[in-house]
Design a protein around this motif. Structure first.
Motif, PDB file in Angstrom:
ATOM      1  N   ASP A  91     -54.484  29.198  19.168  1.00  0.00           N
ATOM      2  CA  ASP A  91     -53.848  29.089  17.859  1.00  0.00           C
ATOM      3  C   ASP A  91     -53.365  30.491  17.467  1.00  0.00           C
ATOM      4  O   ASP A  91     -54.180  31.415  17.366  1.00  0.00           O
ATOM      5  CB  ASP A  91     -54.854  28.563  16.835  1.00  0.00           C
ATOM      6  N   LYS A  93     -52.553  31.623  14.694  1.00  0.00           N
ATOM      7  CA  LYS A  93     -53.034  32.045  13.374  1.00  0.00           C
ATOM      8  C   LYS A  93     -54.442  32.637  13.427  1.00  0.00           C
ATOM      9  O   LYS A  93     -54.733  33.613  12.755  1.00  0.00           O
ATOM     10  CB  LYS A  93     -53.013  30.865  12.401  1.00  0.00           C
ATOM     11  N   ASN A  94     -55.324  32.009  14.224  1.00  0.00           N
ATOM     12  CA  ASN A  94     -56.722  32.475  14.217  1.00  0.00           C
ATOM     13  C   ASN A  94     -57.232  32.917  15.587  1.00  0.00           C
ATOM     14  O   ASN A  94     -58.363  33.360  15.714  1.00  0.00           O
ATOM     15  CB  ASN A  94     -57.631  31.392  13.635  1.00  0.00           C
ATOM     16  N   LYS A  96     -58.118  31.172  18.093  1.00  0.00           N
ATOM     17  CA  LYS A  96     -59.047  30.251  18.745  1.00  0.00           C
ATOM     18  C   LYS A  96     -58.327  29.418  19.793  1.00  0.00           C
ATOM     19  O   LYS A  96     -57.171  29.033  19.608  1.00  0.00           O
ATOM     20  CB  LYS A  96     -59.698  29.314  17.718  1.00  0.00           C
TER      21      LYS A  96
END
Length: 173
Positions: A91, A93-94, A96
């Protein structure tokens, strides 16, 4: 933080979106299957989708690397399993990990093994319950996940897969 998440009915939806994206953008795909624990309703899982892209031949699988990378995947090649190419997606954004792609050519026997195990878990509540217990025990022993967690489950999975494959062979006679 726990290793396993409670079952999430949205996993199927997330997987279907990723499958649709792969089918539209990767040449030579015959099918893309959702496998692994997130593909089994009611089963706790690490919140990472396992997808099984199936290619028509080795040539199209070999050139898929750049297409996967264009979709944000990290292509790791065989990564320890002969005949499989492995890619993973994070991801943005994070950071992960969100998808594992286990890529095979259409005649590879591991495709049947993965699908047999998934279908057995989907169809047998007692098998799902047993696997949930195994996963919980292994997650308790190895909360960091990784190879130790996988190894902890492997003997149980190997036996369950063998039984699922035997059932397929019996019904195809």
């Amino acid at each position: 933080m726990t290793l396993l998440d409670a079952p999430d009915p949205r996993w199927h939806e997330f997987a279907q979106r990723e499958i649709d994206s792969l089918i539209q953008r990767i040449d030579g795909l015959v099918a893309v299957h959702h496998v692994g624990s997130t593909s089994v309703p009611g089963l706790p899982a690490k919140p990472i989708l396992d997808l099984l892209p199936v290619f028509r031949d080795a040539e199209t699988k070999a050139v898929a690397k750049t297409q996967f990378e264009a979709l944000g995947y990290e292509w790791l090649g065989e990564h320890g399993l002969s005949g499989r190419d492995y890619a993973r997606k994070f991801d943005p954004k994070n950071g992960k990990r969100v998808v594992h792609a286990h890529c095979y050519v259409s005649d590879h026997p591991d495709i049947t093994r993965h699908l047999a195990f998934r279908d057995a878990l989907r169809n047998k509540a007692t098998l799902r319950a047993a696997y949930t217990s195994v996963k919980a025990a292994c997650a308790s022993r190895h909360p960091e996940g990784g190879a130790a967690y996988g190894l902890c489950k492997s003997e149980w999975i190997d036996k369950a897969e063998a039984r699922a494959l035997a059932r397929i062979q019996e019904t195809s006679k």
